[in-house]
Structure formats: C-alpha cells, structure tokens
Design a protein around this motif. Structure first.
Motif, mmCIF file in Angstrom:
data_model
loop_
_atom_site.group_PDB
_atom_site.id
_atom_site.type_symbol
_atom_site.label_atom_id
_atom_site.label_comp_id
_atom_site.label_asym_id
_atom_site.label_seq_id
_atom_site.Cartn_x
_atom_site.Cartn_y
_atom_site.Cartn_z
ATOM 1 N N ALA A 31 0.932 -1.127 -0.051
ATOM 2 C CA ALA A 31 0.201 -0.043 0.043
ATOM 3 C C ALA A 31 0.788 1.338 -0.026
ATOM 4 O O ALA A 31 0.543 2.366 -0.439
ATOM 5 C CB ALA A 31 -1.091 0.061 1.263
ATOM 6 N N ILE A 32 1.942 1.192 0.671
ATOM 7 C CA ILE A 32 2.866 2.358 0.749
ATOM 8 C C ILE A 32 3.557 2.654 -0.578
ATOM 9 O O ILE A 32 3.566 3.815 -1.204
ATOM 10 C CB ILE A 32 4.116 2.291 1.797
ATOM 11 C CG1 ILE A 32 3.345 2.314 3.018
ATOM 12 C CG2 ILE A 32 5.043 3.419 1.796
ATOM 13 C CD1 ILE A 32 4.083 1.890 4.243
ATOM 14 N N ARG A 33 3.912 1.480 -1.087
ATOM 15 C CA ARG A 33 4.391 1.630 -2.595
ATOM 16 C C ARG A 33 3.535 2.172 -3.554
ATOM 17 O O ARG A 33 3.854 3.020 -4.481
ATOM 18 C CB ARG A 33 5.125 0.425 -3.006
ATOM 19 C CG ARG A 33 6.162 0.006 -2.370
ATOM 20 C CD ARG A 33 6.891 -1.255 -2.946
ATOM 21 N NE ARG A 33 6.115 -2.459 -3.296
ATOM 22 C CZ ARG A 33 6.076 -3.422 -1.911
ATOM 23 N NH1 ARG A 33 6.754 -3.255 -1.193
ATOM 24 N NH2 ARG A 33 5.264 -4.503 -2.068
ATOM 25 N N GLU A 34 2.149 1.684 -3.707
ATOM 26 C CA GLU A 34 0.942 2.335 -4.324
ATOM 27 C C GLU A 34 0.912 3.850 -4.192
ATOM 28 O O GLU A 34 0.609 4.731 -5.196
ATOM 29 C CB GLU A 34 -0.132 1.560 -4.014
ATOM 30 C CG GLU A 34 -0.029 0.026 -4.690
ATOM 31 C CD GLU A 34 -1.306 -0.788 -4.231
ATOM 32 O OE1 GLU A 34 -2.222 -0.285 -3.510
ATOM 33 O OE2 GLU A 34 -1.281 -1.796 -4.466
ATOM 34 N N VAL A 35 1.049 4.219 -2.921
ATOM 35 C CA VAL A 35 0.828 5.744 -2.443
ATOM 36 C C VAL A 35 1.810 6.414 -3.138
ATOM 37 O O VAL A 35 1.580 7.786 -3.735
ATOM 38 C CB VAL A 35 0.375 5.859 -1.106
ATOM 39 C CG1 VAL A 35 0.633 7.265 -0.728
ATOM 40 C CG2 VAL A 35 -0.891 5.237 -0.630
ATOM 41 N N GLN A 36 3.209 5.867 -3.007
ATOM 42 C CA GLN A 36 4.399 6.540 -3.602
ATOM 43 C C GLN A 36 4.421 6.647 -4.996
ATOM 44 O O GLN A 36 5.188 7.482 -5.329
ATOM 45 C CB GLN A 36 5.636 5.980 -2.939
ATOM 46 C CG GLN A 36 5.777 6.265 -1.406
ATOM 47 C CD GLN A 36 6.774 5.584 -0.539
ATOM 48 O OE1 GLN A 36 7.208 4.486 -1.188
ATOM 49 N NE2 GLN A 36 7.057 5.933 0.578
#
Length: 111
Positions: free
Chosen positions: A105-110
C-alpha cells in the motif's frame, strides 16, 4: 503455516513441548532478548532475519508465561504445525502478510 526460512533442522512438537527450554534454545540457535515493550497485551515476538531467530519477550513476566510463549514463538518461527493451542488470553499472530500488505500500500501511494 509458512515454510521455514531457517536452515536449522525442523523441531517436532514433542521435542518443543518436552525438552528443557534452555536445550531448545541452544539446539535451535535461538536468541532470547528482553523487549522494552511493557504493554500487558504484548507477550513477545519472534523475528526471523538472515536465517536467525530472535525471540523478544517483555520484562517482569512470570516464568511460566515466558516458557509458554517462547515455545510457541519458536514453533511459529520454524513453521511447526500441531502445537497445542495456547490458553486464553494468549495468542500468536503472524504479521508477515499484514506487513507485506502495508508495504504494498505504501508503494502504491508513493507511485
């Protein structure tokens, strides 16, 4: 249960439950450390890194709790199925999948 990432031979349930804890820790090359987490709901965690297992336990807990949780956390770390259930209110939670979901999820937001 996930496949173990540890190269030490797989312990059996009988050995995990019957051997003296100090023997298990030595045989399986498990490190036990004292955690700084003192929350009543925290009973310990197993960290697997670089093929090593480190068990972090909270300070000032009864020896029976430390023994119980150490055996179950070792079983979880080594992927041993068939351990007797923990008595209430104790439980273990595999956060690997949760951590993977959070990282994704963090990678997708970034992105």
């Amino acid at each position: 249960m996930a496949k173990s990432a540890i190269s030490t031979p797989m312990p059996t349930v009988a050995h995990l439950m019957g051997a003296p804890l100090s023997q298990l820790v030595d045989e399986l090359r498990v490190d036990i450390e004292e955690s700084s987490i003192t929350d009543a709901g925290f009973t310990g965690t197993a960290v697997i890194a670089g093929g090593e297992v480190i068990i972090w336990l909270p300070p000032n807990r009864p020896e029976v709790e430390r023994d119980l949780m150490t055996r179950h956390l070792i079983a979880d770390a080594f992927g041993v199925d068939g351990m007797p259930p923990l008595p209430e209110p104790y439980r273990t939670t595999d956060i690997t999948r949760i951590t993977d979901d959070v990282n994704r999820a963090i990678r997708e937001v970034q992105a």
